[in-house]
Design a protein around this motif. Structure first.
Motif, PDB file in Angstrom:
ATOM      1  N   UNK A 342     -55.683 -10.843  66.922  1.00  0.00           N
ATOM      2  CA  UNK A 342     -55.649  -9.434  67.330  1.00  0.00           C
ATOM      3  C   UNK A 342     -56.319  -8.545  66.285  1.00  0.00           C
ATOM      4  N   UNK A 343     -56.167  -8.916  65.026  1.00  0.00           N
ATOM      5  CA  UNK A 343     -56.809  -8.163  63.947  1.00  0.00           C
ATOM      6  C   UNK A 343     -58.330  -8.210  64.082  1.00  0.00           C
ATOM      7  N   UNK A 344     -58.877  -9.392  64.346  1.00  0.00           N
ATOM      8  CA  UNK A 344     -60.327  -9.520  64.503  1.00  0.00           C
ATOM      9  C   UNK A 344     -60.819  -8.770  65.741  1.00  0.00           C
ATOM     10  N   UNK A 345     -60.045  -8.771  66.821  1.00  0.00           N
ATOM     11  CA  UNK A 345     -60.452  -8.056  68.032  1.00  0.00           C
ATOM     12  C   UNK A 345     -60.363  -6.541  67.846  1.00  0.00           C
ATOM     13  N   UNK A 346     -59.319  -6.085  67.129  1.00  0.00           N
ATOM     14  CA  UNK A 346     -59.133  -4.651  66.931  1.00  0.00           C
ATOM     15  C   UNK A 346     -60.279  -4.050  66.128  1.00  0.00           C
ATOM     16  N   UNK A 347     -60.770  -4.780  65.128  1.00  0.00           N
ATOM     17  CA  UNK A 347     -61.843  -4.292  64.273  1.00  0.00           C
ATOM     18  C   UNK A 347     -63.094  -5.157  64.457  1.00  0.00           C
ATOM     19  N   UNK A 348     -63.484  -5.395  65.687  1.00  0.00           N
ATOM     20  CA  UNK A 348     -64.581  -6.326  65.967  1.00  0.00           C
ATOM     21  C   UNK A 348     -65.900  -5.866  65.379  1.00  0.00           C
ATOM     22  N   UNK A 349     -66.119  -4.557  65.218  1.00  0.00           N
ATOM     23  CA  UNK A 349     -67.374  -4.080  64.646  1.00  0.00           C
ATOM     24  C   UNK A 349     -67.368  -4.128  63.126  1.00  0.00           C
ATOM     25  N   UNK A 350     -66.195  -4.314  62.510  1.00  0.00           N
ATOM     26  CA  UNK A 350     -66.080  -4.321  61.046  1.00  0.00           C
ATOM     27  C   UNK A 350     -65.695  -5.683  60.495  1.00  0.00           C
ATOM     28  N   UNK A 352     -66.262  -9.495  61.040  1.00  0.00           N
ATOM     29  CA  UNK A 352     -67.063 -10.477  61.760  1.00  0.00           C
ATOM     30  C   UNK A 352     -66.285 -11.720  62.110  1.00  0.00           C
ATOM     31  N   UNK A 353     -65.377 -12.119  61.236  1.00  0.00           N
ATOM     32  CA  UNK A 353     -64.565 -13.303  61.470  1.00  0.00           C
ATOM     33  C   UNK A 353     -63.325 -13.208  60.602  1.00  0.00           C
ATOM     34  N   UNK A 361     -45.096 -17.038  53.388  1.00  0.00           N
ATOM     35  CA  UNK A 361     -43.719 -16.692  53.755  1.00  0.00           C
ATOM     36  C   UNK A 361     -43.702 -16.223  55.198  1.00  0.00           C
ATOM     37  N   UNK A 362     -42.704 -16.683  55.960  1.00  0.00           N
ATOM     38  CA  UNK A 362     -42.616 -16.351  57.378  1.00  0.00           C
ATOM     39  C   UNK A 362     -41.996 -14.989  57.630  1.00  0.00           C
ATOM     40  N   UNK A 363     -41.313 -14.424  56.645  1.00  0.00           N
ATOM     41  CA  UNK A 363     -40.587 -13.183  56.855  1.00  0.00           C
ATOM     42  C   UNK A 363     -39.098 -13.450  56.985  1.00  0.00           C
ATOM     43  N   UNK A 364     -38.342 -12.396  57.187  1.00  0.00           N
ATOM     44  CA  UNK A 364     -36.886 -12.466  57.174  1.00  0.00           C
ATOM     45  C   UNK A 364     -36.338 -12.346  58.587  1.00  0.00           C
ATOM     46  N   UNK A 365     -35.425 -13.260  58.932  1.00  0.00           N
ATOM     47  CA  UNK A 365     -34.732 -13.208  60.225  1.00  0.00           C
ATOM     48  C   UNK A 365     -35.695 -13.112  61.401  1.00  0.00           C
ATOM     49  N   UNK A 366     -36.803 -13.818  61.300  1.00  0.00           N
ATOM     50  CA  UNK A 366     -37.756 -13.821  62.396  1.00  0.00           C
ATOM     51  C   UNK A 366     -38.583 -12.550  62.512  1.00  0.00           C
ATOM     52  N   UNK A 367     -38.497 -11.640  61.541  1.00  0.00           N
ATOM     53  CA  UNK A 367     -39.304 -10.419  61.548  1.00  0.00           C
ATOM     54  C   UNK A 367     -40.484 -10.585  60.601  1.00  0.00           C
ATOM     55  N   UNK A 368     -41.335  -9.562  60.553  1.00  0.00           N
ATOM     56  CA  UNK A 368     -42.496  -9.589  59.672  1.00  0.00           C
ATOM     57  C   UNK A 368     -42.187  -9.026  58.288  1.00  0.00           C
ATOM     58  N   UNK A 369     -40.975  -8.570  58.077  1.00  0.00           N
ATOM     59  CA  UNK A 369     -40.590  -8.037  56.772  1.00  0.00           C
ATOM     60  C   UNK A 369     -40.577  -9.167  55.737  1.00  0.00           C
ATOM     61  N   UNK A 370     -41.460  -9.070  54.741  1.00  0.00           N
ATOM     62  CA  UNK A 370     -41.560 -10.108  53.728  1.00  0.00           C
ATOM     63  C   UNK A 370     -42.572 -11.193  54.054  1.00  0.00           C
ATOM     64  N   UNK A 371     -43.281 -11.072  55.159  1.00  0.00           N
ATOM     65  CA  UNK A 371     -44.267 -12.097  55.533  1.00  0.00           C
ATOM     66  C   UNK A 371     -45.488 -12.017  54.613  1.00  0.00           C
ATOM     67  N   UNK A 372     -45.954 -13.183  54.169  1.00  0.00           N
ATOM     68  CA  UNK A 372     -47.142 -13.280  53.321  1.00  0.00           C
ATOM     69  C   UNK A 372     -48.061 -14.336  53.913  1.00  0.00           C
ATOM     70  N   UNK A 373     -49.317 -13.958  54.127  1.00  0.00           N
ATOM     71  CA  UNK A 373     -50.304 -14.873  54.698  1.00  0.00           C
ATOM     72  C   UNK A 373     -51.516 -14.963  53.785  1.00  0.00           C
ATOM     73  N   UNK A 374     -52.076 -16.150  53.713  1.00  0.00           N
ATOM     74  CA  UNK A 374     -53.341 -16.356  53.006  1.00  0.00           C
ATOM     75  C   UNK A 374     -54.437 -16.390  54.067  1.00  0.00           C
ATOM     76  N   UNK A 375     -55.406 -15.478  53.970  1.00  0.00           N
ATOM     77  CA  UNK A 375     -56.390 -15.288  55.027  1.00  0.00           C
ATOM     78  C   UNK A 375     -57.800 -15.334  54.474  1.00  0.00           C
ATOM     79  N   UNK A 376     -58.736 -15.518  55.383  1.00  0.00           N
ATOM     80  CA  UNK A 376     -60.169 -15.445  55.082  1.00  0.00           C
ATOM     81  C   UNK A 376     -60.783 -14.409  56.007  1.00  0.00           C
ATOM     82  N   UNK A 377     -61.619 -13.527  55.473  1.00  0.00           N
ATOM     83  CA  UNK A 377     -62.222 -12.490  56.287  1.00  0.00           C
ATOM     84  C   UNK A 377     -63.677 -12.278  55.956  1.00  0.00           C
TER      85      UNK A 377
END
Length: 753
Positions: A342-350, A352-353, A361-377
Motif C-alpha cells: 500500500x505504501x508503494x501504491x500510495x506514493x507510486x510517483x515517488x 519506484x519500488x 518487531x510485530x508490535x503489541x497485542x496485535x497492533x502496530x504500536x512498537x512495530x519495527x520493519x527492515x525495508x528497502x526503498x
C-alpha cells in the motif's frame, strides 16, 4: 493449532502448563526443524501393528528441504493450501508433509516462547517481592531529606511524595522494557538499564494556532518518546541517549544479534524525530518565500550526535519540514505506511519500488504500536537526469497517546546478499517520517519531516537547485501526494460524484477505470526512472540527451509479450509549471504536439474527477467526428495530477472493445498499456548564474531570469512481439524522432524557442 501458533509468536495467551511441558519437550525441540512425524494420533496403548504403522510415517527431511521450509516459514507461518501445494511440488514433498511440518514448527515456536515468558514472569515476581520488602523497611525508618535525621511521614511534602512514586514507577517501567525487549530480541540487551531520560521536559506541540497549523490542541508535557512495550500505558519512558552505528550487517540475516543492533537505532531515530517536530524548535528556518522550512545545519550538528556515523565528505544535506491537514484518520495513514504494498501504491510517483526485508518487531497485542520493519526503498524524481535513491532503512511505528502516532525511518548502512543485491550507494536517510494526530470528523493533523544526505555530483547540474531545495522529495511533496491520493480514493468510491461521464456509469465502473489509469501511471514512472522492472540501458554514440531503456515482457497481465523500448529526456522551458500543464492536458490543443493523434481537436467523452483541483482527473479521449482523419476505433486514456511541487500528464492509446469492458466494471488487466507522458517541475533557479543544459546561463540563453520549468518527456513503444527479438537501430531512430517531433510541437504551440 494454527491460531495458537500465531498468538504464541506474539507472546499472547500465556499457557501456565508450558513450564511442565518444557522439560519433556526441550530435548526434542531441535528435531522439529529436520523431522516430521505425520498424522500422529491415537494413544500409547495401541497394538504393535498400529505403532509400526505410525513409525512408517516418520520422515526426515534433507538439509535443502529444511532450508527452503524455514525460508517459507519466515515469510508466512500460516500458508494456505495453494501455497503448501506449490511448496510440496518444489521440494518433492506431499502436501500433508508440508502441512505437518508447519504445524510442528509453530508448536515449537509457541513452546519456546511460553517457557521463556514463564521465566520472565518469575524473575519479575521475585524482583517485585524484594522491592516490596525494601519499601516496607524504608517506611519503618524515614529519613529527612534536609538534615538526614529521623523524620515522620508528615514532613514529606506532597510534591516529594509524588516524585518518589513517579520515580519508582519509572524504574519499574525501565525493568519491564528491558525484560520485554529481551523477549523480542531473543538475547540480553546490554545497556538497557543505563538508559537515561532524554525528553523529560519535551512538549510535542502539533501547534495551537501558530505557524499556520492551528486548530489542534497540544499534547501533554512529557509525552512518551520511547518504545512503549507496556500494554495500554503511554506514560513517559526513558530514551537511548545515542545509538551505535550499524555497519556491515547482512540485513537478510534476521538473527537476534542483528535485531539487538536495530532496536537502539530505532529508538534514537524516534527521539530525534519528535524533537525535530516541535513547533517552536530553533532548529528550523523559514524559507525566504515564506513557504516551508529548512534545517539549520549548524544548530542540528550541535544538538544531535550522528546516529548512523559521520556524513561522507562528498554528500550534502537536504532537510525539510511541513505541516498539513489530512482528510483521513491517523490510523488509516499509519496502516498504509506500514504495509509495503500500500505504501508503494500510495506514493507510486515517488517510490519506484519498496520491499519488506525482515520484521524486527510485530508490535503489541496485535497492533502496530512498537512495530519495527527492515525495508528497502527506491525513491525517485521523475527525470533520467536524477539517479534513483536506493536505501535500506528501518521503519518504526509508535503510538504516543490516544489518536497520536509517529512513524520514523532511519537508514541502515547494510547490504543484502542473494539474487537481488541492494547496495547502499548514493544517499542515506536520516530520521525522517511523520507525526499524525486525529481531529474531529475523521480529519487529522500531520507534521512531516524529510532528512536525507546524498551525493550531489551524481545529479545533473540543471536539477541540483530543485533537489537541493527539497522540492524533489520534500516533506511538502509527500503531504501533497497523500492528500491527492486520498481525495482520489474518496471520489472514486463515492456513490455519486460530480463527474462528466456517461449516463449509467457506477462506482464499480469508475473504480475499474481508475485502476487501469493508476497502472498506466506507475508503468510510466518505471520507464522514466528504470524501476519496478528489469531494464537494460542502451548506449549509442550519437544519442546524448535521451536515455534509452529496453526490457523483455513475457506477457504478464496487462502487458503484451515482446520487447519494450523506453526513451526519456528532459529540457528546460521558459514557462511556468502551471502554464505548461494547462497546455499539455488540453484536448483542444493536443493535435499541435501529439504525432499519434489525428488532425483536429480531440473529444473528451469521459472525465472522472480525483479531487477538488480540476487538474486532478482521469479522461477518456477520442478523435472528434469532424476530424478529417479521425479514428473512431481507438481511445486515449489520460491521467493528470498536479500540485505546487509538480505536475504529471500520462496517456496511452487503448482499443475500444477492451476499454468498453473496463468501463462496465470489467477486469482492467485485459487492457495492455504502453504509456507516454510528461513530468513538469519548477526549475527552482535562484538567479541568472545557474547553468542551462548547454553550459550557458539562463539569462544569456532566454533573456530572462529563472521562473521556468523542467519538462521531462517519455515514450514507451513495443518494438517487437517476440521477447527474444533484438533491438534495431531503426526502432531507436523511430522513438528519437517521436520525441523530437513532440518537443518541436510543444515549443511551436507555446511560441517559445
Amino acid at each position: 493449532m494454527e491460531g495458537l501458533g500465531e498468538r504464541g509468536m506474539r507472546g499472547e495467551n500465556f499457557d501456565s502448563g508450558a513450564m511442565t511441558r518444557g522439560t519433556r519437550e526441550e530435548d526434542s525441540d531441535s528435531k522439529f526443524g529436520s523431522d516430521n512425524i505425520e498424522g500422529a494420533s491415537g494413544n500409547d496403548h495401541d497394538g504393535p501393528e498400529s505403532k509400526s504403522s505410525r513409525m512408517k510415517k516418520y520422515h526426515r527431511h534433507t538439509s535443502y528441504q529444511i532450508q527452503e521450509l524455514e525460508g517459507a516459514f519466515k515469510d508466512n507461518p500460516h500458508p494456505d493450501e495453494k501455497a503448501r501445494l506449490e511448496l510440496g511440488k518444489r521440494l518433492n514433498l506431499e502436501i500433508k508433509q508440508v502441512k505437518f511440518w508447519f504445524q510442528n514448527r509453530r508448536t515449537q515456536m509457541k513452546t519456546q516462547l511460553d517457557r521463556y515468558e514463564n521465566a520472565i514472569l518469575k524473575q519479575e515476581n521475585d524482583r517485585l517481592r524484594i522491592e516490596n520488602i525494601a519499601i516496607k523497611e524504608a517506611m519503618r525508618s524515614p529519613v529527612c531529606g534536609n538534615c538526614g535525621g529521623q523524620a515522620i511521614i508528615g514532613e514529606l511534602s506532597m510534591e516529594e511524595h509524588h516524585l518518589r512514586i513517579e520515580n519508582a514507577r519509572l524504574r519499574e517501567e525501565l525493568n519491564r522494557i528491558s525484560l520485554l525487549a529481551n523477549k523480542f530480541l531473543g538475547r540480553s540487551v546490554t545497556g538497557m538499564a543505563n538508559m537515561r531520560p532524554m525528553l523529560a521536559n519535551s512538549n510535542l506541540e502539533l501547534a495551537v494556532g501558530r505557524n499556520s497549523f492551528g486548530g489542534l490542541s497540544s499534547l501533554d508535557a512529557g509525552l512518551s518518546m520511547g518504545l512503549d512495550f507496556c500494554y495500554g500505558d503511554s506514560s513517559a519512558l526513558p530514551i537511548v541517549a545515542s545509538a551505535r552505528p550499524v555497519h556491515g550487517v547482512n540485513v537478510a540475516d534476521s538473527s537476534s544479534e542483528n535485531k539487538a543492533l536495530f532496536l537502539p537505532l530505532a529508538l534514537a531515530a524516534m527521539d530525534e524525530l519528535i524533537k525535530l517536530a516541535q513547533v517552536d524548535n530553533p532548529l528550523w528556518l523559514t524559507n525566504p518565500d515564506g513557504r516551508g522550512e529548512t534545517l539549520n545545519l549548524e544548530e542540528y550538528t550541535r544538538s544531535f550526535p550522528p546516529c548512523i556515523g559521520m556524513k561522507p565528505s562528498n554528500f550534502i544535506t537536504e532537510a525539510t519540514r511541513e505541516r498539513g491537514t489530512l482528510t483521513l484518520s491517523s490510523m488509516a495513514l499509519v496502516e498504509a505506511l506500514m504495509d509495503v504494498n500500500r505504501y508503494a501504491d500510495l506514493f507510486s510517483s515517488m517510490v519506484g519500488q519498496a520491499a519488506l526485508i525482515a520484521v524486527i518487531s510485530l508490535g503489541i497485542n496485535g497492533t502496530l504500536n512498537g512495530a519495527i520493519q527492515l525495508m528497502y526503498g527506491q525513491f525517485q524524481v521523475l527525470s533520467p537526469l536524477v539517479p534513483v535513491r536506493r536505501v535500506n532503512f528501518l521503519r518504526f511505528c509508535k503510538q504516543h497517546a490516544e489518536g497520536v502516532w509517529a512513524v520514523v525511518d532511519i537508514s541502515v548502512d547494510t547490504f543484502r546478499e542473494g539474487p537481488s543485491t541492494y547496495e547502499y550507494a548514493n544517499c542515506r536517510r536520516l530520521p525522517s517520517g511523520c507525526i499524525v494526530q486525529d481531529m474531529p470528523s475523521g480529519y487529522s493533523k500531520v507534521i512531516w519531516i524529510e532528512h536525507t544526505e546524498y551525493d550531489e555530483n551524481s545529479i545533473h547540474r540543471s536539477f541540483r537547485p530543485l533537489v537541493r531545495s527539497g522540492m524533489g522529495l520534500s516533506a511538502a511533496k509527500w503531504i501533497a501526494t497523500i492528500k491527492r491520493q486520498w481525495e482520489c480514493y474518496t471520489m472514486i468510491m463515492s456513490p455519486s460524484s460530480p463527474n462528466r461521464e456517461q449516463a449509467g456509469i457506477t462506482a464499480s465502473d469508475r473504480k475499474s477505470v481508475t485502476l487501469l489509469a493508476q497502472r498506466m501511471t506507475k508503468s510510466f514512472c518505471a520507464g522514466v526512472c528504470a524501476t519496478m522492472h528489469e531494464w537494460d540501458t542502451i548506449r549509442i554514440g550519437n544519442v546524448e540527451d535521451t536515455r534509452l531503456l529496453v526490457r523483455r515482457s513475457v506477457g504478464n497481465p496487462g502487458e503484451a509479450p515482446g520487447v519494450i523500448l523506453s526513451a526519456s529526456t528532459t529540457i528546460w522551458m521558459p514557462l511556468s509549471q502551471q502554464h505548461l500543464f494547462d497546455f499539455l492536458r488540453n484536448e483542444h490543443t493536443r493535435s499541435q504536439w501529439d504525432p499519434l493523434s489525428p488532425d483536429g481537436p480531440m473529444e473528451e467523452m469521459l472525465q472522472i474527477s480525483k479531487g477538488q483541483d480540476v487538474g486532478n482527473c482521469i479522461s477518456l479521449l477520442r478523435a472528434s467526428a469532424t476530424s478529417p482523419n479521425g479514428h473512431q476505433n481507438t481511445f486515449i486514456l489520460q491521467e493528470t495530477s498536479t500540485d505546487s511541487t509538480g505536475s504529471l500528464i500520462v496517456y496511452a492509446p487503448v482499443d475500444v472493445p477492451a476499454m468498453n469492458v473496463v468501463m462496465t466494471g470489467g477486469d482492467s488487466t485485459c487492457v495492455g498499456i504502453l504509456p507516454s507522458g510528461f513530468s513538469v517541475v519548477p526549475d527552482c533557479f535562484q538567479d541568472s548564474v545557474e547553468s542551462n543544459f548547454d553550459g550557458t546561463s539562463i539569462k544569456e540563453s532566454t533573456g530572462r531570469n529563472s521562473k521556468g520549468s523542467l519538462l521531462t518527456v517519455s515514450f514507451q513503444i513495443l518494438v517487437s512481439n517476440s521477447p527474444e527479438a533484438k533491438l534495431t537501430m531503426e526502432s531507436v531512430d523511430t522513438v528519437n524522432a517521436l520525441i523530437s517531433r513532440t518537443l518541436q510541437g510543444i515549443k511551436a504551440g507555446l511560441q517559445c524557442s
